[in-house]
Design a protein around this motif. Structure first.
Motif, short mmCIF file in Angstrom:
data_model
loop_
_atom_site.label_atom_id
_atom_site.label_comp_id
_atom_site.label_asym_id
_atom_site.label_seq_id
_atom_site.Cartn_x
_atom_site.Cartn_y
_atom_site.Cartn_z
N ALA A 113 109.27 -12.17 68.92
CA ALA A 113 108.91 -10.77 68.67
C ALA A 113 109.52 -9.84 69.72
O ALA A 113 109.91 -8.72 69.41
N GLY A 114 109.60 -10.32 70.95
CA GLY A 114 110.17 -9.50 72.02
C GLY A 114 111.66 -9.28 71.89
O GLY A 114 112.20 -8.32 72.43
N LEU A 115 112.34 -10.14 71.16
CA LEU A 115 113.79 -10.05 71.00
C LEU A 115 114.22 -9.31 69.73
O LEU A 115 115.35 -8.88 69.63
N THR A 116 113.33 -9.19 68.78
CA THR A 116 113.68 -8.67 67.46
C THR A 116 113.08 -7.29 67.21
O THR A 116 112.27 -6.82 68.00
N PRO A 117 113.42 -6.67 66.07
CA PRO A 117 112.80 -5.39 65.72
C PRO A 117 111.34 -5.52 65.28
O PRO A 117 110.71 -4.53 64.96
N PHE A 118 110.82 -6.73 65.24
CA PHE A 118 109.41 -6.94 64.90
C PHE A 118 108.56 -6.07 65.83
O PHE A 118 108.81 -6.03 67.02
N PRO A 119 107.56 -5.36 65.31
CA PRO A 119 106.75 -4.48 66.17
C PRO A 119 106.06 -5.26 67.29
O PRO A 119 105.10 -5.99 67.06
N TYR A 120 106.55 -5.10 68.48
CA TYR A 120 106.08 -5.86 69.63
C TYR A 120 104.61 -5.59 69.94
O TYR A 120 103.89 -6.46 70.40
N LYS A 121 104.14 -4.38 69.66
CA LYS A 121 102.76 -4.03 69.94
C LYS A 121 101.79 -4.92 69.18
O LYS A 121 100.71 -5.23 69.67
N VAL A 122 102.15 -5.36 67.99
CA VAL A 122 101.29 -6.26 67.21
C VAL A 122 101.10 -7.57 67.98
O VAL A 122 99.99 -8.10 68.05
N ILE A 123 102.16 -8.06 68.57
CA ILE A 123 102.09 -9.33 69.31
C ILE A 123 101.32 -9.16 70.61
O ILE A 123 100.55 -10.04 71.00
N THR A 124 101.51 -8.02 71.29
CA THR A 124 100.78 -7.84 72.56
C THR A 124 99.28 -7.77 72.29
O THR A 124 98.49 -8.39 73.01
N ILE A 125 98.88 -7.05 71.25
CA ILE A 125 97.46 -6.93 70.92
C ILE A 125 96.91 -8.27 70.42
O ILE A 125 95.82 -8.69 70.83
N ALA A 126 97.66 -8.96 69.57
CA ALA A 126 97.22 -10.27 69.06
C ALA A 126 97.09 -11.28 70.20
O ALA A 126 96.18 -12.11 70.20
N SER A 127 97.99 -11.20 71.17
CA SER A 127 97.92 -12.12 72.31
C SER A 127 96.64 -11.93 73.10
O SER A 127 96.00 -12.89 73.53
N GLY A 128 96.24 -10.68 73.29
CA GLY A 128 94.97 -10.41 73.98
C GLY A 128 93.78 -10.81 73.15
O GLY A 128 92.81 -11.38 73.65
N ALA A 129 93.84 -10.53 71.86
CA ALA A 129 92.72 -10.84 70.96
C ALA A 129 92.48 -12.34 70.84
O ALA A 129 91.34 -12.78 70.71
N THR A 130 93.55 -13.13 70.87
CA THR A 130 93.40 -14.59 70.73
C THR A 130 93.21 -15.29 72.07
O THR A 130 93.00 -16.49 72.11
N GLY A 131 93.32 -14.53 73.16
CA GLY A 131 93.15 -15.13 74.48
C GLY A 131 94.33 -15.99 74.91
O GLY A 131 94.17 -16.93 75.68
N LEU A 132 95.53 -15.65 74.43
CA LEU A 132 96.72 -16.36 74.88
C LEU A 132 96.78 -16.27 76.40
O LEU A 132 96.50 -15.22 76.98
N SER A 133 97.14 -17.34 77.04
CA SER A 133 97.21 -17.38 78.50
C SER A 133 98.03 -16.19 79.01
O SER A 133 99.16 -15.98 78.59
#
Length: 193
Positions: A113-133
């Motif tokens: 997601a960080g390398l592509t046009p995929f909306p990075y904000k979705v991944i940052t928020i999902a990472s926090g919501a799922t408790g990714l390290s």
């Protein structure tokens, strides 16, 4: 209209406020804003080629720090807002399964997601919501965002004048392609998450 917007962006790219604008857009794009920093990075490097690496660094640092804000939003607001809604509709178990899968593949998800046009904000928020390290999230974010912005800055540094000529002659096409990438990124979010 596109020509005026392009001229305004090129004017901003060569102004004294350009670096702050680039940092601001890079920061908020990683957590809440839908416009990618490339829209400023490209004209800024074209306008001042000698600052390509500096601009790449500004984008990377501001984007990673903005990603921390997105991670925090996911971690803090998810519990108060989303969990009760998921529980009410009977989706709490499904989210637990999603969390497990997400964390198993989290480093790869953040990198891609960080390398592509995929909306990075979705991944940052999902990472926090799922408790990714958090260290895994930070390391993947630094690598992905650094690669994305420094590779773009390098290409613009070496190929700047022909790219500027192409953009100026085909402004409508370039704008259409950018919008398709943006919409495609949001469509990918809908089908991947």
């Amino acid at each position: 209209m596109l020509r005026k917007l392009y001229d305004w962006t090129m004017g901003l790219a060569s102004s004294r406020r350009a670096t702050w604008a680039l940092a601001g857009v890079s920061f908020v794009e990683s957590s809440v804003f839908p416009i990618p920093p490339d829209t400023l990075l490209v004209p800024m490097v074209i306008a001042k080629k000698e600052k390509a690496w500096f601009y790449g660094a500004i984008c990377t640092i501001a984007s990673v720090v903005g990603g921390l804000l997105g991670y925090t939003i996911g971690a803090l607001l998810f519990t108060q807002v989303a969990e009760p809604i998921l529980a009410f509709y009977g989706y709490a178990d499904k989210f637990a399964s999603f969390t497990e899968r997400y964390n198993d593949w989290g480093v790869w998800i953040v990198l891609i997601a960080g390398l592509t046009p995929f909306p990075y904000k979705v991944i940052t928020i999902a990472s926090g919501a799922t408790g990714l390290s958090l260290p895994v999230f930070m390391a993947a974010s630094i690598v992905a965002r650094g690669l994305r912005f420094f590779v773009l800055a390098a290409l613009l540094y070496w190929l700047g004048p022909p790219i500027r000529d192409f953009i100026e002659r085909r402004l409508g096409l370039v704008f259409t392609l950018m919008m398709l990438l943006l919409v495609g990124g949001f469509a990918a979010v809908k089908y991947l998450l």
